[in-house]
Design a protein around this motif. Structure first.
Motif, PDB file in Angstrom:
ATOM      1  N   HIS A 106       9.794  -0.023   0.812  1.00  8.81           N
ATOM      2  CA  HIS A 106       8.650   0.331   0.106  1.00  8.81           C
ATOM      3  C   HIS A 106       7.727  -0.878   0.064  1.00  8.81           C
ATOM      4  O   HIS A 106       6.519  -1.076   0.201  1.00  8.81           O
ATOM      5  CB  HIS A 106       8.662   0.979  -0.963  1.00  8.81           C
ATOM      6  CG  HIS A 106       8.834   2.492  -0.900  1.00  8.81           C
ATOM      7  ND1 HIS A 106       8.062   3.547  -0.811  1.00  8.81           N
ATOM      8  CD2 HIS A 106       9.968   3.257  -1.408  1.00  8.81           C
ATOM      9  CE1 HIS A 106       8.407   4.862  -0.612  1.00  8.81           C
ATOM     10  NE2 HIS A 106       9.711   4.541  -0.999  1.00  8.81           N
ATOM     11  N   LEU A 107       8.444  -1.967  -0.619  1.00  7.82           N
ATOM     12  CA  LEU A 107       7.630  -3.286  -0.530  1.00  7.82           C
ATOM     13  C   LEU A 107       7.267  -3.659   0.816  1.00  7.82           C
ATOM     14  O   LEU A 107       6.164  -4.155   0.854  1.00  7.82           O
ATOM     15  CB  LEU A 107       8.881  -4.555  -1.238  1.00  7.82           C
ATOM     16  CG  LEU A 107       8.271  -5.769  -1.307  1.00  7.82           C
ATOM     17  CD1 LEU A 107       6.838  -5.661  -2.322  1.00  7.82           C
ATOM     18  CD2 LEU A 107       9.395  -6.586  -1.761  1.00  7.82           C
ATOM     19  N   ASN A 108       8.187  -3.700   1.792  1.00  8.43           N
ATOM     20  CA  ASN A 108       7.616  -4.078   3.208  1.00  8.43           C
ATOM     21  C   ASN A 108       6.430  -3.187   3.691  1.00  8.43           C
ATOM     22  O   ASN A 108       5.501  -4.031   4.137  1.00  8.43           O
ATOM     23  CB  ASN A 108       8.808  -3.753   4.128  1.00  8.43           C
ATOM     24  CG  ASN A 108       8.647  -4.416   5.604  1.00  8.43           C
ATOM     25  OD1 ASN A 108       8.299  -5.726   5.761  1.00  8.43           O
ATOM     26  ND2 ASN A 108       8.485  -3.490   6.452  1.00  8.43           N
ATOM     27  N   GLN A 109       6.312  -1.971   3.335  1.00  5.16           N
ATOM     28  CA  GLN A 109       5.245  -1.239   3.742  1.00  5.16           C
ATOM     29  C   GLN A 109       4.092  -1.710   3.003  1.00  5.16           C
ATOM     30  O   GLN A 109       2.994  -1.700   3.562  1.00  5.16           O
ATOM     31  CB  GLN A 109       5.492   0.248   3.423  1.00  5.16           C
ATOM     32  CG  GLN A 109       6.439   0.983   4.348  1.00  5.16           C
ATOM     33  CD  GLN A 109       5.883   0.773   5.911  1.00  5.16           C
ATOM     34  OE1 GLN A 109       6.506   0.092   6.573  1.00  5.16           O
ATOM     35  NE2 GLN A 109       4.765   1.348   6.193  1.00  5.16           N
ATOM     36  N   TYR A 110       4.100  -2.075   1.718  1.00 11.83           N
ATOM     37  CA  TYR A 110       3.091  -2.468   0.919  1.00 11.83           C
ATOM     38  C   TYR A 110       2.535  -3.828   1.469  1.00 11.83           C
ATOM     39  O   TYR A 110       1.209  -3.960   1.718  1.00 11.83           O
ATOM     40  CB  TYR A 110       3.367  -2.683  -0.569  1.00 11.83           C
ATOM     41  CG  TYR A 110       2.418  -3.288  -1.336  1.00 11.83           C
ATOM     42  CD1 TYR A 110       1.396  -2.598  -2.143  1.00 11.83           C
ATOM     43  CD2 TYR A 110       2.428  -4.689  -1.706  1.00 11.83           C
ATOM     44  CE1 TYR A 110       0.367  -3.053  -2.620  1.00 11.83           C
ATOM     45  CE2 TYR A 110       1.485  -5.339  -2.529  1.00 11.83           C
ATOM     46  CZ  TYR A 110       0.439  -4.415  -2.864  1.00 11.83           C
ATOM     47  OH  TYR A 110      -0.610  -4.974  -3.817  1.00 11.83           O
ATOM     48  N   LEU A 111       3.692  -4.858   1.880  1.00 10.75           N
ATOM     49  CA  LEU A 111       3.102  -5.858   2.427  1.00 10.75           C
ATOM     50  C   LEU A 111       2.457  -5.913   3.714  1.00 10.75           C
ATOM     51  O   LEU A 111       1.509  -6.548   3.960  1.00 10.75           O
ATOM     52  CB  LEU A 111       4.125  -6.962   2.235  1.00 10.75           C
ATOM     53  CG  LEU A 111       4.744  -7.349   1.041  1.00 10.75           C
ATOM     54  CD1 LEU A 111       6.135  -8.098   1.267  1.00 10.75           C
ATOM     55  CD2 LEU A 111       3.828  -8.141   0.306  1.00 10.75           C
ATOM     56  N   LYS A 118      -6.304  -7.516   5.279  1.00 10.02           N
ATOM     57  CA  LYS A 118      -6.734  -8.881   5.329  1.00 10.02           C
ATOM     58  C   LYS A 118      -7.365  -9.409   6.729  1.00 10.02           C
ATOM     59  O   LYS A 118      -8.134  -9.968   6.672  1.00 10.02           O
ATOM     60  CB  LYS A 118      -5.847 -10.014   4.789  1.00 10.02           C
ATOM     61  CG  LYS A 118      -5.633 -10.050   3.318  1.00 10.02           C
ATOM     62  CD  LYS A 118      -4.636 -11.197   2.769  1.00 10.02           C
ATOM     63  CE  LYS A 118      -4.614 -11.120   1.215  1.00 10.02           C
ATOM     64  NZ  LYS A 118      -3.626 -12.137   0.829  1.00 10.02           N
ATOM     65  N   GLU A 119      -6.444  -8.616   7.705  1.00 10.95           N
ATOM     66  CA  GLU A 119      -7.047  -9.025   8.899  1.00 10.95           C
ATOM     67  C   GLU A 119      -8.239  -8.182   9.426  1.00 10.95           C
ATOM     68  O   GLU A 119      -8.792  -8.596  10.190  1.00 10.95           O
ATOM     69  CB  GLU A 119      -5.788  -8.550  10.101  1.00 10.95           C
ATOM     70  CG  GLU A 119      -4.470  -9.501   9.939  1.00 10.95           C
ATOM     71  CD  GLU A 119      -3.345  -8.837  10.823  1.00 10.95           C
ATOM     72  OE1 GLU A 119      -3.501  -7.916  11.337  1.00 10.95           O
ATOM     73  OE2 GLU A 119      -2.285  -9.471  10.612  1.00 10.95           O
TER      74      GLU A 119
END
Length: 120
Positions: A106-111, A118-119
């Motif tokens: 979940h943290l990875n998906q959020y990041l 941002k891109e």
């Protein structure tokens, strides 16, 4: 013996008053010799207590819910098989939803989502 374990800060007047109220209530209903109020313990002690408990309740600061919590606990005490089934399902839910692997995903998906915003 039942254990009541809570975050207790002896510096806070509110905590001291609430503990006094709970002890008084236990005395009033005749269970004070069956309840152990634990105001502070180590992580190891807490984990040992959690591994042996029938249920864990997090009670909000609003005390109007305490009666409902007491009724729910009574049902668990009266029906140990139901309590065991609920415990099995709860453990499975926590493991499936909050394991290190799942939380990491979940943290990875959020990041990834934040980086993508941002891109764009």
């Amino acid at each position: 013996m039942s254990n009541v374990l809570g975050g207790f800060d002896k510096r806070l007047k509110e905590d001291a008053e609430y503990l006094k109220e709970l002890r008084s209530l236990a005395e009033k209903v005749g269970v004070s010799n069956q309840v152990n109020f634990i105001t502070s313990c180590s992580t190891a002690e807490r984990n040992a207590l959690l591994s042996q408990c029938l249920c864990v309740l997090y009670t909000p600061k609003t005390r109007r819910w305490h009666r409902e919590f007491c009724l729910a606990i009574a049902k668990l005490i009266e029906d140990p098989q139901m309590a065991q089934r609920m415990g099995i399902h709860a453990r499975r839910h926590v493991t499936d939803s909050f394991s290190t692997k799942i939380s990491g995903w979940h943290l990875n998906q959020y990041l990834v989502n934040v980086a993508g915003m941002k891109e764009g």
